[in-house]
Design a protein around this motif. Structure first.
Motif, PDB file in Angstrom:
ATOM      1  N   LEU A   1      11.662   8.279  -6.356  1.00 37.47           N
ATOM      2  CA  LEU A   1      11.964   7.172  -7.266  1.00 37.47           C
ATOM      3  C   LEU A   1      10.768   6.226  -7.391  1.00 37.47           C
ATOM      4  N   LEU A   2      10.200   5.864  -6.248  1.00 37.72           N
ATOM      5  CA  LEU A   2       9.087   4.928  -6.241  1.00 37.72           C
ATOM      6  C   LEU A   2       7.888   5.504  -6.981  1.00 37.72           C
TER       7      LEU A   2
ATOM      8  N   SER B   1       0.875  -1.170   0.000  1.00 36.95           N
ATOM      9  CA  SER B   1       0.000   0.000   0.000  1.00 36.95           C
ATOM     10  C   SER B   1       0.912   1.218   0.000  1.00 36.95           C
ATOM     11  N   PHE B   2       0.858   1.991  -1.088  1.00 37.54           N
ATOM     12  CA  PHE B   2       1.692   3.189  -1.208  1.00 37.54           C
ATOM     13  C   PHE B   2       0.771   4.400  -1.332  1.00 37.54           C
ATOM     14  N   ASP B   3       0.738   5.243  -0.325  1.00 38.91           N
ATOM     15  CA  ASP B   3      -0.102   6.430  -0.344  1.00 38.91           C
ATOM     16  C   ASP B   3       0.795   7.663  -0.317  1.00 38.91           C
ATOM     17  N   PHE B   4       0.985   8.262  -1.484  1.00 39.30           N
ATOM     18  CA  PHE B   4       1.887   9.406  -1.598  1.00 39.30           C
ATOM     19  C   PHE B   4       1.241  10.703  -1.117  1.00 39.30           C
ATOM     20  N   GLU B   5      -0.074  10.677  -0.936  1.00 34.77           N
ATOM     21  CA  GLU B   5      -0.766  11.857  -0.408  1.00 34.77           C
ATOM     22  C   GLU B   5      -0.475  12.011   1.085  1.00 34.77           C
TER      23      GLU B   5
ATOM     24  N   ARG C   1      18.721   0.476  -2.276  1.00 36.49           N
ATOM     25  CA  ARG C   1      18.083   0.679  -0.969  1.00 36.49           C
ATOM     26  C   ARG C   1      16.574   0.488  -1.059  1.00 36.49           C
ATOM     27  N   LEU C   2      15.997   0.958  -2.160  1.00 36.84           N
ATOM     28  CA  LEU C   2      14.560   0.800  -2.360  1.00 36.84           C
ATOM     29  C   LEU C   2      14.200  -0.676  -2.507  1.00 36.84           C
TER      30      LEU C   2
ATOM     31  N   LYS D   1      13.110  10.812   1.177  1.00 36.02           N
ATOM     32  CA  LYS D   1      12.500  11.637   0.132  1.00 36.02           C
ATOM     33  C   LYS D   1      12.933  11.183  -1.254  1.00 36.02           C
ATOM     34  N   ILE D   2      14.202  10.838  -1.384  1.00 37.79           N
ATOM     35  CA  ILE D   2      14.718  10.349  -2.672  1.00 37.79           C
ATOM     36  C   ILE D   2      14.029   9.051  -3.058  1.00 37.79           C
TER      37      ILE D   2
END
Length: 224
Positions: free
Chosen positions: A156-157, A132-136, A196-197, A151-152
């Motif tokens: 990237l993601l 679950s990726f919530d960029f908001e 790293r990601l 932040k980097i």
């Protein structure tokens, strides 16, 4: 979240009028009066919406539209003085999300812009397998486990997910992620950040299931 909007319009008065009509604390505007200026700004920034005139002094906006849509996930509203059906069809088939002919009501444009940005907001959340990726809200997790991203890594993601299934070149990622004005960024920084990601997301980072290396070109989030 502040939305970045690029206005590509050679009529300076109209360009300024659009900015005034859309003025909102949640919007951050950039302006370009030529395709060359627009290309430079797109390399240096990540925009959520582009308002693009079809007729510009140094070329046709449709070709620029195709290039942008093939590289980035961004909504585009085309502006044109032409109301011929073929122009509308060409713009939409080239990837335009909406199309407005001149002259137009700034109130109508504002409504169209708000509609596109609402779509962008929903596109800032990705549910993939156990992820679950919530960029908001900047909340990221895998199963019940929270994932902390720098932040980097978030930049990237987001770029990989927004363009999933497509390969993003190393140079584009460098331009988009490290856009703080630095004249030179060591390409090794990208490789280290990707590693790293992967370490945080993949079950086996040495055999990645999601973030694939496209040798000699760049990286891609594989569509399942």
């Amino acid at each position: 979240m502040q939305h970045k909007i690029l206005i590509v319009e050679d009529d300076v008065s109209l360009c300024n009028g659009i900015v005034l009509a859309l003025k909102n604390d949640d919007y951050l505007f950039s302006s370009a009066h030529t395709l060359a200026e627009a290309e430079k700004l797109c390399k240096e920034n990540t925009f959520q919406l582009i308002i693009l005139d079809i007729n510009l002094p140094d070329g046709n906006g449709v070709e620029f539209l195709r290039q942008i849509k093939s590289r980035f996930a961004v909504s585009v509203i085309m502006l044109t003085a032409n109301d011929m059906e073929i122009d509308i069809v060409t713009g939409l088939e080239s990837g335009a999300d909406d199309y407005i002919t001149k002259p137009f009501s700034l109130m109508v444009l504002r409504a169209r812009v708000n509609t596109q940005l609402k779509k962008v907001k929903t596109q800032n959340k990705f549910l993939i397998d156990d992820f679950s990726f919530d960029f908001e809200t900047m909340n990221y997790s895998k199963g019940n486990k929270s994932i902390e991203l720098s932040k980097i890594e978030q930049k990237l993601l987001w770029l990989l997910l927004s363009n999933k299934g497509n390969t993003i070149s190393r140079q584009v990622l460098l331009d988009k992620v490290w856009n703080d004005g630095a004249e030179y960024v060591d390409e090794n920084s990208l490789s280290v950040s990707i590693k790293r990601l992967r370490d945080k997301l993949e079950d086996n980072s040495s055999k990645p299931k999601y973030i694939k290396t496209i040798y000699g070109i760049g990286y891609s989030w594989v569509v399942k």
